[in-house]
Design a protein around this motif. Structure first.
Motif, PDB file in Angstrom:
ATOM      1  N   ASN A  53       8.623  -4.634 -39.984  1.00 60.30           N
ATOM      2  CA  ASN A  53      10.506  -4.885 -40.492  1.00 60.30           C
ATOM      3  C   ASN A  53      10.353  -5.108 -42.024  1.00 60.30           C
ATOM      4  O   ASN A  53      11.538  -5.370 -42.719  1.00 60.30           O
ATOM      5  N   GLY A  54       9.111  -5.166 -42.903  1.00 60.14           N
ATOM      6  CA  GLY A  54       9.365  -5.206 -44.028  1.00 60.14           C
ATOM      7  C   GLY A  54       9.433  -6.729 -44.739  1.00 60.14           C
ATOM      8  O   GLY A  54       9.150  -6.822 -45.987  1.00 60.14           O
ATOM      9  N   THR A  55       9.474  -7.498 -44.013  1.00 61.10           N
ATOM     10  CA  THR A  55       9.902  -9.056 -44.344  1.00 61.10           C
ATOM     11  C   THR A  55       8.392  -9.519 -45.268  1.00 61.10           C
ATOM     12  O   THR A  55       8.498 -10.660 -45.574  1.00 61.10           O
ATOM     13  N   ILE A  56       7.376  -8.978 -45.112  1.00 61.14           N
ATOM     14  CA  ILE A  56       6.090  -9.381 -45.339  1.00 61.14           C
ATOM     15  C   ILE A  56       6.249  -9.465 -46.923  1.00 61.14           C
ATOM     16  O   ILE A  56       5.236 -10.058 -47.742  1.00 61.14           O
ATOM     17  N   TYR A  57       7.451  -8.725 -47.518  1.00 65.47           N
ATOM     18  CA  TYR A  57       7.398  -8.825 -48.941  1.00 65.47           C
ATOM     19  C   TYR A  57       7.487 -10.273 -49.470  1.00 65.47           C
ATOM     20  O   TYR A  57       7.125 -10.565 -50.418  1.00 65.47           O
ATOM     21  N   GLU A  58       8.292 -11.065 -48.782  1.00 67.27           N
ATOM     22  CA  GLU A  58       8.370 -12.463 -49.254  1.00 67.27           C
ATOM     23  C   GLU A  58       7.265 -13.101 -48.904  1.00 67.27           C
ATOM     24  O   GLU A  58       7.141 -14.337 -49.771  1.00 67.27           O
ATOM     25  N   ILE A  59       6.231 -13.007 -47.993  1.00 62.79           N
ATOM     26  CA  ILE A  59       5.194 -13.547 -47.864  1.00 62.79           C
ATOM     27  C   ILE A  59       4.125 -13.465 -48.946  1.00 62.79           C
ATOM     28  O   ILE A  59       3.547 -14.321 -49.466  1.00 62.79           O
ATOM     29  N   LEU A  60       4.064 -12.201 -49.462  1.00 59.91           N
ATOM     30  CA  LEU A  60       3.079 -11.698 -50.263  1.00 59.91           C
ATOM     31  C   LEU A  60       3.572 -12.048 -51.789  1.00 59.91           C
ATOM     32  O   LEU A  60       2.638 -12.110 -52.799  1.00 59.91           O
TER      33      LEU A  60
END
Lengths: 310, 256
Positions: free
Chosen positions: B89-96
């Motif tokens: 869902n693309g929310t990995i952006y905030e983890i990375l």
């Protein structure tokens, strides 16, 4: 001691495994507290550039420094300074607004701060939606939540990748106000946008990127002065004969079935041409009702730089 | 600047546990009911005909195997799903883009998945104890093995979640590799009951060592050396750790 620029890119190159060169030796310095608008057509490299600085993408070569620190060796310090609002509406559908904003703050290693989150949600008109789950929100509201998440750790540098894509006019105005308010708080803002009027309204400086190369970086006002052209529109009393000498002599565009003439000139180089034109019209017995001058917009300058040079 | 972002790690951990709460029936109740049904059918209905194994009833014998069957699959599924969803869902952006090291990220997801598995394993055991008389010879080691095995398989699940490109691939290893290997790895029988050739072949299945280790903590006996079994689990652990290190060093399927 002079403070270093918040972001300095030197010879930044990004080549994807399929051979696509997304960034081709980009050099750029972002200044403290400015709003910098990065413009470029689709696939120009805007998002790749942001992704590298924010840690979502790896660079092929070159240097990226944030606040004087290398983004890889000092990734913790660097990322603490940066907030990112992505282009797409990436959200966890089943999380509440409150929880998802608090989660973002937690990721940055910061303890819970309810008054701060409350202030951010109020600033973004999200307070009444705080217990709503994300999937029930409209696109515009989700966009606000993404901004709230990016602000939850109080970044000094804010990346806004197409922040007003898909939002209505009213929300767009609200976003602009919000961006201005963060600039007042000395937050450095890097904005990519397809709406050039947005850059024209908000930006202090403008960068234009095309096919991975940064074509120009310029103060917005001086850019518009240097590259901007003016057009003089002459509204005639009667239709002009299209063979009139004045048309070819001054390279005029005949519009509105001969009832309007347009004369485009460079305001920096213009000398006596307008008075000459008016005298020539009078000499040929061509009478006009009124005159109007138009200044080319940033959009026209952008199109001139990028699209017409393709 | 602190060197270890434990608050960030905890944020991921809590987020994953809250997902667990949201899917309470699917994540907790369903595996317990499924395991109890296995116990009812295999332990009682068939078990009475089989008789005792290793000095205990057949139902008591299969409990450690049933717990492992659930734990291995749940560890893989929870962990792989946990990291795959933000990728999807693309929310990995905030983890990375957060100040988290790759190891903190991995520990957050793996720790949460392992915690769920440990809780599930204990709940299954507690439920089974109500119905079946089962000895636990080494309770502390049983608990330690439960933690260790849950972590190892959550690490494998994390790797699966990173490399998978679709939900189909996400399910491939748990359903088509681990479940058959668990059934063939002595969950429902002792490999001593097999003919010699099959017994030797079974020793190539790594799951046999995992189930044997766990069953040893209950019964105090094992068809294979407990030290060899622990060695195999440790090799799996080290291989998984190496793969995670390589994934994060190269950014493989995590960063563009």
């Amino acid at each position: 001691m002079q403070k270093s620029n918040p972001i300095v890119l030197s010879s930044l190159v990004k080549t994807f495994p399929n051979g696509l060169v997304a960034l081709d030796g980009v050099n750029l310095e972002i200044q403290e507290g400015e709003i910098f608008a990065l413009l470029g057509p689709n696939g120009a490299g805007k998002t790749t550039l942001i992704n590298i600085i924010c840690g979502l993408s790896t660079k092929t070569s070159g240097d990226v420094k944030v606040d004087g620190l290398d983004i890889e060796r000092h990734f913790r310090e660097v990322r603490q300074l940066i907030g990112l609002v992505p282009q797409e509406l990436y959200t966890d559908m089943f999380e509440t607004v409150w929880d998802t904003v608090c989660f973002s703050r937690g990721l940055f290693g910061l303890p819970k701060d309810s008054p701060l989150v409350e202030k951010i949600l109020n600033d973004l008109s999200l307070w009444s939606k705080r217990q709503e789950i994300m999937k029930n929100l409209s696109g515009g509201m989700k966009r606000r939540v993404l901004i709230a998440k990016a602000l939850a750790h109080e970044p000094r540098i804010l990346f806004l990748d197409e922040p007003t894509a898909g939002v209505d006019v009213e929300l767009r105005q609200d976003m602009w106000e919000l961006i201005r308010s963060y600039k007042k708080q000395k937050v450095t803002i890097i904005l990519t946008t397809h709406f050039i009027d947005e850059a024209e309204t908000l930006a202090d400086r403008v960068g234009v990127i095309n096919q991975g190369k940064l074509i120009l970086v310029e103060d917005k006002i001086s850019l518009m002065t240097k590259l901007g052209k003016k057009t003089l529109v002459i509204y005639l009393e009667e239709r002009i004969n299209k063979t009139a000498n004045v048309i070819s002599r001054f390279n005029l565009d005949v519009k509105n079935d001969g009832l309007e003439l347009e004369y485009t000139f460079d305001e920096n180089e213009e000398g006596t041409a307008i008075s000459d034109l008016i005298r020539a019209l009078a000499a040929e017995g061509i009478h006009f009702k009124t005159l109007e001058t138009k200044k080319s917009s940033l959009e026209e300058i952008f199109l001139d730089l990028v699209v017409k040079k393709k | 600047m602190k060197r270890f972002n434990y608050v960030g790690l905890l944020a991921i951990y809590k987020f994953e546990l809250s997902r667990f709460k949201r899917t309470f029936w699917q994540s907790l109740v369903t595996p317990i009911i499924t395991t109890m049904l296995f116990l009812l059918v295999f332990g009682n209905a068939i078990g009475e005909r089989v008789g005792g194994i290793s000095g205990v009833s057949y139902a008591a014998f299969i409990i450690p195997g049933l717990i492992m069957l659930t734990i291995l699959n749940e560890s893989l599924s929870n962990s792989s799903f946990g990291i795959y969803m933000p990728k999807f869902n693309g929310t990995i952006y905030e983890i990375l883009s957060a100040p988290l090291s790759p190891y903190e990220i991995a520990l957050g997801y793996v720790g949460a998945a392992a915690s769920k598995s440990i809780l599930l394993g204990l709940l299954i055991l507690c439920t089974a104890i109500f119905f079946i008389d089962i000895p636990i010879q080494h309770p502390f080691l049983m608990f330690a093995f439960l933690i260790y095995i849950s972590f190892v398989f959550s690490m494998i699940g994390f790797i699966i979640g990173i490399v998978s490109k679709s939900f189909d691939q996400l399910q491939f290893v748990p359903l088509l590799i681990i479940t058959p290997l668990t059934f063939l790895g002595g969950a429902f029988y002792s490999i001593d009951m097999l003919p010699e050739i099959w017994r030797t072949a079974t020793l190539l299945n790594p799951i046999i060592y995992i189930i044997s280790t766990f069953r040893w903590s209950f019964l105090g006996v094992s068809p294979v050396s407990i030290y060899v079994s622990l060695g195999v689990i440790t090799v799996i652990f080290l291989l998984s750790l190496t793969l995670i290190v390589i994934i994060f060093r190269t950014g493989y399927r995590v960063k563009t």
